[in-house]
Design a protein around this motif. Structure first.
Motif, mmCIF file in Angstrom:
data_model
loop_
_atom_site.group_PDB
_atom_site.id
_atom_site.type_symbol
_atom_site.label_atom_id
_atom_site.label_comp_id
_atom_site.label_asym_id
_atom_site.label_seq_id
_atom_site.Cartn_x
_atom_site.Cartn_y
_atom_site.Cartn_z
ATOM 1 N N PHE A 50 0.829 -1.201 0.000
ATOM 2 C CA PHE A 50 0.000 0.000 0.000
ATOM 3 C C PHE A 50 0.868 1.259 0.000
ATOM 4 N N LEU A 51 1.975 1.210 0.722
ATOM 5 C CA LEU A 51 2.884 2.344 0.746
ATOM 6 C C LEU A 51 3.495 2.575 -0.637
ATOM 7 N N ILE A 52 3.904 1.497 -1.298
ATOM 8 C CA ILE A 52 4.471 1.617 -2.646
ATOM 9 C C ILE A 52 3.417 2.154 -3.619
ATOM 10 N N LEU A 53 2.178 1.694 -3.496
ATOM 11 C CA LEU A 53 1.122 2.180 -4.396
ATOM 12 C C LEU A 53 0.872 3.677 -4.228
ATOM 13 N N LEU A 54 0.903 4.160 -2.993
ATOM 14 C CA LEU A 54 0.696 5.597 -2.788
ATOM 15 C C LEU A 54 1.898 6.422 -3.240
ATOM 16 N N LEU A 55 3.082 5.852 -3.163
ATOM 17 C CA LEU A 55 4.272 6.585 -3.595
ATOM 18 C C LEU A 55 4.510 6.494 -5.102
ATOM 19 N N THR A 93 -2.342 19.942 -13.835
ATOM 20 C CA THR A 93 -1.090 20.058 -13.097
ATOM 21 C C THR A 93 -1.323 20.507 -11.666
ATOM 22 N N THR A 94 -2.250 21.415 -11.454
ATOM 23 C CA THR A 94 -2.559 21.879 -10.101
ATOM 24 C C THR A 94 -3.117 20.748 -9.247
ATOM 25 N N ALA A 95 -4.014 19.967 -9.817
ATOM 26 C CA ALA A 95 -4.581 18.835 -9.081
ATOM 27 C C ALA A 95 -3.512 17.791 -8.776
ATOM 28 N N VAL A 102 -0.894 15.466 -0.713
ATOM 29 C CA VAL A 102 -1.739 14.562 0.073
ATOM 30 C C VAL A 102 -1.084 13.187 0.179
ATOM 31 N N ASP A 103 -0.541 12.678 -0.930
ATOM 32 C CA ASP A 103 0.141 11.384 -0.904
ATOM 33 C C ASP A 103 1.308 11.375 0.080
ATOM 34 N N ILE A 104 2.156 12.382 -0.013
ATOM 35 C CA ILE A 104 3.335 12.434 0.854
ATOM 36 C C ILE A 104 2.916 12.596 2.317
ATOM 37 N N VAL A 107 1.575 9.190 3.531
ATOM 38 C CA VAL A 107 2.699 8.268 3.694
ATOM 39 C C VAL A 107 3.519 8.627 4.925
ATOM 40 N N GLY A 108 3.869 9.893 5.089
ATOM 41 C CA GLY A 108 4.740 10.297 6.184
ATOM 42 C C GLY A 108 4.120 10.217 7.559
ATOM 43 N N PHE A 109 2.835 10.553 7.655
ATOM 44 C CA PHE A 109 2.210 10.613 8.980
ATOM 45 C C PHE A 109 1.434 9.362 9.367
ATOM 46 N N PHE A 110 1.091 8.513 8.390
ATOM 47 C CA PHE A 110 0.313 7.334 8.735
ATOM 48 C C PHE A 110 0.968 6.033 8.281
#
Length: 122
Positions: A50-55, A93-95, A102-104, A107-110
């Motif tokens: 799941f971490l790899i998929l989000l990254l 590009t903005t989205a 949001v991804d980072i 990943v970083g906090f959860f």
């Protein structure tokens, strides 16, 4: 070069998983996560996958930008992400930038603390 970027993306994600053991998390500071998350190889595999998929998207685009900046490719080719199943217009590009943040953050906090608990505290 596209296959090389996918392999580089996977290598970066695996390095993030391995380097998470040296992060600011310790087994004593992660009591908020359930003990069941650290009890099996299935929890380790699911958390890592799941971490790899989000990254995947931010890391692939970073590797693509890096190859462009180093001159290995003539133009910047990020992954094309579409809004929905039947949509033909790619995400703006903005989205994408909001999605990266949001991804980072997720990943970083959860996910990294959850991965650390599952992989190194079990």
């Amino acid at each position: 070069m596209r296959t090389g970027k996918h392999l580089a993306m996977l290598a970066v994600c695996l390095v993030v998983l391995w380097a998470s053991r040296f992060g600011p998390y310790s087994c004593g500071t992660l009591p908020g996560f359930a003990g069941e998350t650290s009890s099996s190889w299935l929890a380790i595999a699911v958390n890592g996958l799941f971490l790899i998929l989000l990254l995947y998207l931010p890391v692939y685009d970073f590797v693509s930008l890096l190859t462009y900046k180093l001159g290995w490719e003539t133009k910047f080719n990020p992954l094309v992400v579409y809004e929905g199943e039947h949509s033909t217009t790619p995400v703006s590009t903005t989205a994408r930038r909001v999605l990266y943040v949001v991804d980072i953050a997720v990943v970083g906090f959860f996910l990294l603390p959850l991965w650390t608990k599952a992989a190194y505290c079990g």
